[in-house]
Scaffold this active site. Structure first.
Site, PDB file in Angstrom:
ATOM      1  N   GLY A   1       0.781  -1.193   0.225  1.00  0.00           N
ATOM      2  CA  GLY A   1       0.052  -0.040   0.013  1.00  0.00           C
ATOM      3  C   GLY A   1       0.904   1.365  -0.008  1.00  0.00           C
ATOM      4  CB  ALA A   2       2.325   3.290  -2.636  1.00  0.00           C
TER       5      ALA A   2
ATOM      6  CB  SER B   1       1.518   7.307  13.934  1.00  0.00           C
ATOM      7  OG  SER B   1       0.425   6.295  13.588  1.00  0.00           O
TER       8      SER B   1
ATOM      9  CE  LYS C   1      -7.401   6.768  14.883  1.00  0.00           C
ATOM     10  NZ  LYS C   1      -6.827   7.876  13.519  1.00  0.00           N
TER      11      LYS C   1
ATOM     12  CB  THR D   1      -7.683  11.191  15.258  1.00  0.00           C
ATOM     13  OG1 THR D   1      -6.559  10.249  15.306  1.00  0.00           O
ATOM     14  CG2 THR D   1      -8.019  11.086  13.857  1.00  0.00           C
TER      15      THR D   1
ATOM     16  CG  ASN E   1     -11.195   9.836   9.911  1.00  0.00           C
ATOM     17  OD1 ASN E   1     -12.036   9.220   9.235  1.00  0.00           O
ATOM     18  ND2 ASN E   1      -9.782   9.429   9.882  1.00  0.00           N
TER      19      ASN E   1
ATOM     20  CE  LYS F   1      -3.645  13.132  -0.123  1.00  0.00           C
ATOM     21  NZ  LYS F   1      -3.193  14.598   0.460  1.00  0.00           N
TER      22      LYS F   1
END
Length: 330
Positions: free
Chosen positions: A8-9, A136, A189, A246, A254, A277
């Site tokens: 997955g890039a 992250s 989350k 987040t 999100n 995205k």
């Protein structure tokens, strides 16, 4: 030298590949889902569509050939959107050898089945697996800013191997055997982050935001515990840590979707402007409610968020209904 294939890039997959290359000591392959994306990455040396501004180290091999990417890899790190995980694992399952470790770094719940990502993997293959999750942002990880995440697996050797192979001066991994708690913290989350964005878009202030985040972690914890997770896991990096990041960070997709909903924009218009995205919370909200119904768990924030996303409920009306719920003990 361990061989690691990043499947997955997108932004997060690319950031993890860059982090692993910075650490050194690995034979790295980054698999892109299309030949066009693979060629763009090779030619430009940068992931312009998903993670612009970061040079791809020359020692990362880039390919769109999935069987070639996983050939003789010790660790397969899946960073595909959650809705594509089953298809990807099913494609490679006949090619796997028994000792290849499969890791999920995708934060979601599968539609209809309501399975966590490691459960999807386990339904297709018997390979040892685990999940990497925690607070992250891809851009900060790629930039080498200090980041701490969790590697969870029911097999202690898997968690210890990944901790050893992935840890670097800029990426710290903690081990955990509560796969359920870690995965649900990461998936749920996103639902609360959408709601947090709505509050920001409505201009409702810090009091409302703090209440939402606090009641959000309570909601996440209820469901995770009902599914077999541990309460203390949700107080850690993959729970409170990821939720706070987040819900408050401007880099959260999100949260940004929620902000635009709060400003009055419609969901199809918002998603069309994201250029491919993914905001996992948009898909995970309905799945989270399906899982909650299965276990008889109340999730009022998720219910209101689902109504805003999929039934055209006014964000202001959703907030009013949350505030008007009958009083209860904390």
């Amino acid at each position: 030298m361990s061989r690691i294939a990043v499947l997955g890039a997108g932004a997060w997959g690319t950031a993890l590949a860059i982090s692993l290359a910075r650490r050194g000591g690995h034979d790295l392959t980054l698999w892109a889902h299309s030949a066009a994306l693979s060629e763009q990455l090779i030619e430009s040396g940068e992931n312009v569509p998903y993670l612009p501004g970061f040079t791809l180290p020359a020692d990362i091999q880039i390919t769109s050939d999935l069987p070639a990417a996983i050939f003789e890899a010790d660790i397969l790190l899946s960073v595909t959107p959650s809705q594509h995980l089953r298809e990807t694992i099913a494609h490679i399952a006949p090619l796997l050898t028994p000792n290849q470790i499969i890791l999920s770094a995708s934060k979601g719940i599968e539609d209809k089945s309501f399975l966590r990502m490691t459960q999807v993997i386990a339904s297709i293959t018997n390979n040892p697996c685990g999940v990497v999750s925690g607070p992250s942002f891809a851009q900060e990880t790629a930039a080498g800013l200090p980041t701490a995440v969790v590697i969870a697996s029911s097999v202690p050797q898997v968690a210890q191997t990944v901790q050893r192979e992935f840890s670097s001066p800029s990426l710290r991994l903690y081990t955990n055997d509560d796969v359920t708690g870690v995965e649900l913290g990461g998936a749920l989350k996103n639902v609360i982050a959408l709601s947090s964005g709505v509050i920001h878009g409505l201009g409702l202030g810090a009091n409302t935001s703090a209440a939402l985040i606090t009641r959000g972690i309570a909601e996440i914890t209820r469901l995770a515990v009902a599914c077999g997770g541990r309460r203390q896991t949700l107080a850690g990096l993959s729970g409170v840590g990821d939720l706070v990041l987040t819900c408050t960070g401007s880099l959260s997709r999100n949260r940004q979707v929620g902000v635009e909903l709060g400003k009055g924009r419609k969901l199809p218009e918002i998603l069309a402007g994201m250029n491919g995205k993914v905001a996992e919370g948009v898909r995970s909200t309905a799945a989270a409610l399906g899982l909650a119904a299965r276990y008889g768990v109340e999730m009022p924030i998720a219910e209101q968020m689902d109504a805003v996303l999929h039934r055209e409920k006014s964000p202001r009306d959703a907030i009013k209904d949350l505030m008007a719920r009958p009083g209860r003990e904390e």
